[in-house]
Scaffold this active site. Structure first.
Site, PDB file in Angstrom:
ATOM      1  N   ASN A 179      -5.787   2.768 -12.917  1.00  0.00           N
ATOM      2  CA  ASN A 179      -4.808   1.828 -12.360  1.00  0.00           C
ATOM      3  C   ASN A 179      -3.403   2.396 -12.542  1.00  0.00           C
ATOM      4  O   ASN A 179      -3.124   3.082 -13.509  1.00  0.00           O
ATOM      5  CB  ASN A 179      -4.910   0.496 -13.121  1.00  0.00           C
ATOM      6  CG  ASN A 179      -3.880  -0.524 -12.654  1.00  0.00           C
ATOM      7  OD1 ASN A 179      -3.716  -0.760 -11.452  1.00  0.00           O
ATOM      8  ND2 ASN A 179      -3.162  -1.126 -13.596  1.00  0.00           N
TER       9      ASN A 179
ATOM     10  N   GLY B 101       0.777  -1.231   0.000  1.00  0.00           N
ATOM     11  CA  GLY B 101       0.000   0.000   0.000  1.00  0.00           C
ATOM     12  C   GLY B 101       0.811   1.285   0.000  1.00  0.00           C
ATOM     13  O   GLY B 101       0.337   2.315   0.487  1.00  0.00           O
ATOM     14  N   THR B 102       2.007   1.258  -0.599  1.00  0.00           N
ATOM     15  CA  THR B 102       2.768   2.517  -0.645  1.00  0.00           C
ATOM     16  C   THR B 102       2.084   3.526  -1.575  1.00  0.00           C
ATOM     17  O   THR B 102       2.147   4.733  -1.330  1.00  0.00           O
ATOM     18  CB  THR B 102       4.235   2.306  -1.083  1.00  0.00           C
ATOM     19  OG1 THR B 102       4.269   1.813  -2.419  1.00  0.00           O
ATOM     20  CG2 THR B 102       4.962   1.364  -0.153  1.00  0.00           C
ATOM     21  N   ASN B 103       1.411   3.035  -2.611  1.00  0.00           N
ATOM     22  CA  ASN B 103       0.671   3.969  -3.473  1.00  0.00           C
ATOM     23  C   ASN B 103      -0.555   4.525  -2.753  1.00  0.00           C
ATOM     24  O   ASN B 103      -0.899   5.696  -2.936  1.00  0.00           O
ATOM     25  CB  ASN B 103       0.282   3.287  -4.791  1.00  0.00           C
ATOM     26  CG  ASN B 103       1.421   3.294  -5.785  1.00  0.00           C
ATOM     27  OD1 ASN B 103       1.761   4.334  -6.348  1.00  0.00           O
ATOM     28  ND2 ASN B 103       2.054   2.141  -5.976  1.00  0.00           N
TER      29      ASN B 103
ATOM     30  N   MET C 187      -4.089  -6.675  -7.154  1.00  0.00           N
ATOM     31  CA  MET C 187      -3.610  -7.773  -7.994  1.00  0.00           C
ATOM     32  C   MET C 187      -4.720  -8.760  -8.352  1.00  0.00           C
ATOM     33  O   MET C 187      -4.602  -9.962  -8.107  1.00  0.00           O
ATOM     34  CB  MET C 187      -2.467  -8.511  -7.278  1.00  0.00           C
ATOM     35  CG  MET C 187      -1.319  -7.635  -6.870  1.00  0.00           C
ATOM     36  SD  MET C 187      -0.595  -6.741  -8.265  1.00  0.00           S
ATOM     37  CE  MET C 187       0.795  -5.961  -7.448  1.00  0.00           C
TER      38      MET C 187
ATOM     39  N   HIS D 143       0.412   1.249 -13.197  1.00  0.00           N
ATOM     40  CA  HIS D 143       1.201   0.092 -13.649  1.00  0.00           C
ATOM     41  C   HIS D 143       2.680   0.499 -13.675  1.00  0.00           C
ATOM     42  O   HIS D 143       3.009   1.568 -14.185  1.00  0.00           O
ATOM     43  CB  HIS D 143       0.735  -0.363 -15.035  1.00  0.00           C
ATOM     44  CG  HIS D 143       1.474  -1.567 -15.506  1.00  0.00           C
ATOM     45  ND1 HIS D 143       1.204  -2.833 -15.028  1.00  0.00           N
ATOM     46  CD2 HIS D 143       2.522  -1.701 -16.346  1.00  0.00           C
ATOM     47  CE1 HIS D 143       2.042  -3.696 -15.567  1.00  0.00           C
ATOM     48  NE2 HIS D 143       2.849  -3.034 -16.377  1.00  0.00           N
TER      49      HIS D 143
ATOM     50  N   ILE E 164      -7.603  -9.416 -11.605  1.00  0.00           N
ATOM     51  CA  ILE E 164      -8.143  -8.924 -12.882  1.00  0.00           C
ATOM     52  C   ILE E 164      -9.661  -8.849 -12.781  1.00  0.00           C
ATOM     53  O   ILE E 164     -10.308  -9.765 -12.269  1.00  0.00           O
ATOM     54  CB  ILE E 164      -7.662  -9.822 -14.054  1.00  0.00           C
ATOM     55  CG1 ILE E 164      -6.145  -9.637 -14.234  1.00  0.00           C
ATOM     56  CG2 ILE E 164      -8.400  -9.486 -15.347  1.00  0.00           C
ATOM     57  CD1 ILE E 164      -5.508 -10.526 -15.259  1.00  0.00           C
ATOM     58  N   LEU E 165     -10.223  -7.739 -13.254  1.00  0.00           N
ATOM     59  CA  LEU E 165     -11.666  -7.516 -13.137  1.00  0.00           C
ATOM     60  C   LEU E 165     -12.354  -7.805 -14.474  1.00  0.00           C
ATOM     61  O   LEU E 165     -11.786  -7.533 -15.536  1.00  0.00           O
ATOM     62  CB  LEU E 165     -11.915  -6.071 -12.696  1.00  0.00           C
ATOM     63  CG  LEU E 165     -11.359  -5.760 -11.294  1.00  0.00           C
ATOM     64  CD1 LEU E 165     -11.213  -4.257 -11.088  1.00  0.00           C
ATOM     65  CD2 LEU E 165     -12.243  -6.368 -10.204  1.00  0.00           C
TER      66      LEU E 165
HETATM   67  C1  GAR Z   1       3.254  -1.061  -7.431  1.00  0.00           C
HETATM   68  O1  GAR Z   1       4.529  -1.022  -7.991  1.00  0.00           O
HETATM   69  C2  GAR Z   1       2.193  -1.048  -8.517  1.00  0.00           C
HETATM   70  O2  GAR Z   1       2.525  -0.229  -9.600  1.00  0.00           O
HETATM   71  C3  GAR Z   1       2.170  -2.498  -8.920  1.00  0.00           C
HETATM   72  O3  GAR Z   1       2.301  -3.197  -7.707  1.00  0.00           O
HETATM   73  C4  GAR Z   1       3.003  -2.404  -6.742  1.00  0.00           C
HETATM   74  C5  GAR Z   1       2.141  -2.279  -5.516  1.00  0.00           C
HETATM   75  O4  GAR Z   1       2.832  -1.635  -4.483  1.00  0.00           O
HETATM   76  N1  GAR Z   1       0.974  -2.821  -9.636  1.00  0.00           N
HETATM   77  C6  GAR Z   1       0.928  -3.719 -10.617  1.00  0.00           C
HETATM   78  O5  GAR Z   1       1.888  -4.380 -10.969  1.00  0.00           O
HETATM   79  C7  GAR Z   1      -0.427  -3.870 -11.276  1.00  0.00           C
HETATM   80  N2  GAR Z   1      -0.311  -4.593 -12.504  1.00  0.00           N
HETATM   81  P1  GAR Z   1       2.088  -0.914  -3.268  1.00  0.00           P
HETATM   82  O6  GAR Z   1       1.125  -1.940  -2.664  1.00  0.00           O
HETATM   83  O7  GAR Z   1       3.202  -0.577  -2.312  1.00  0.00           O
HETATM   84  O8  GAR Z   1       1.374   0.296  -3.795  1.00  0.00           O
END
Ligand code: GAR
Length: 205
Positions: A110, A14-16, A93, A112, A95-96
Site C-alpha cells: 500500500n 488513480g494518479t498512483n 479506501m 500511504h 480496510i481489508l
Molecule cells: C494518494 O495520496 C494515496 O497515497 C492516498 O490516497 C491518494 C489517492 O490518490 N492513500 C491513502 O490515504 C491510503 N490510506 P490517487 O487515487 O490519485 O492515487
C-alpha cells in the site's frame, strides 16, 4: 521470463495507478505486469485510466455484495482466477480484514501519504493525512510503501521518501507535492522490487 502478475486496487482519481502504468511503459517496472485493475467505486476515474491503457478493469461495490465478507470473497475469486501474485493498493479506501490479508501474506502493498508511523491508521486517508500534518506543525512529511496486514498501515515498511513542508502549504498543495516528489516515485520502485522477488522465489520453488 514470466512477469509477476499484478492487480492494482483503486477508489478514486488513480494518479498512483497512472504512475504504475507509466513506469511499466518506461521500463522502471520490468519484472511485473499490471494485469487487472479493481475499483470499489464505479465513479473512480482510475477505471478510465485503466481503459485508456488497455488493462482489464472490474468494479466491486461493497454495498451490492451485502457484507465485508461477501465483498472480500468476490475480490479473492477475481484475483485468484486471474492468477494475481502481487496486489498494489493505490488509493484504495477500504480496510481489508485479517482473512483477506492473511490469504495474500507479503503479497499486498500500500502507498500511504505520510512517513509512517506518523499520521496513519484508521481515519488517516487522502487529504486528512495532510491536514493532520499541517495542524501538528511538522516540517517534514512524505510517503511510505508498506506491506498490508490486519492492522491499518501497520505492516512492515518497504520504502519511504521525505518531502519538506513549506510555510504557505495548504492540504491541497502539500498533497500534490507529496504525490509528485514521493508517491509516484516510490510506489513504482517498490512494485518492481517485489515483482523481482516474486520471480526469484518462483525459481527457487
Ligand atoms: C494518494 O495520496 C494515496 O497515497 C492516498 O490516497 C491518494 C489517492 O490518490 N492513500 C491513502 O490515504 C491510503 N490510506 P490517487 O487515487 O490519485 O492515487
Amino acid at each position: 521470463m514470466l512477469k509477476a502478475r499484478i492487480a492494482v486496487l483503486v477508489s478514486g482519481g488513480g494518479t498512483n495507478l497512472q504512475a504504475l502504468i507509466d513506469a511499466e511503459k518506461s521500463g522502471i517496472i520490468k519484472s511485473g505486469e499490471i494485469r487487472l485493475v479493481v475499483a470499489n467505486n464505479s465513479r473512480a476515474y482510475a477505471l478510465t485510466r485503466a481503459e485508456l491503457a488497455g488493462i482489464p478493469a472490474e468494479c466491486i461495490i461493497k454495498k451490492e455484495c451485502g457484507s465485508q465478507e461477501a465483498f472480500e470473497n468476490r475480490l479473492i475469486e477475481l484475483l485468484d482466477s486471474n492468477g494475481i501474485e502481487l496486489i498494489v493498493l493505490a488509493g484504495f479506501m477500504s480496510i481489508l480484514s485479517e482473512k483477506f490479508t492473511g490469504h495474500y501474506k507479503n503479497r499486498i502493498i500500500n502507498i500511504h501519504p505520510s512517513l509512517i508511523p506518523s499520521f496513519c491508521g484508521k481515519g488517516f486517508y487522502g487529504l486528512h493525512v495532510h491536514e493532520a500534518a499541517l495542524e501538528y506543525g511538522v516540517k517534514v512529511t512524505g510517503a511510505t510503501v508498506h506491506f498490508v496486514n490486519e492492522i491499518p498501515d501497520g505492516g512492515k515498511i518497504i520504502m519511504q521518501k521525505a518531502v519538506d513542508i513549506l510555510p504557505d502549504d495548504t492540504p491541497e498543495t502539500l498533497q500534490k507535492r507529496v504525490m509528485e516528489q514521493a508517491e509516484w516515485i516510490i510506489l513504482p520502485k517498490a512494485t518492481e522490487l517485489l515483482s523481482a522477488e516474486i520471480i526469484k522465489s518462483r525459481e527457487k520453488s
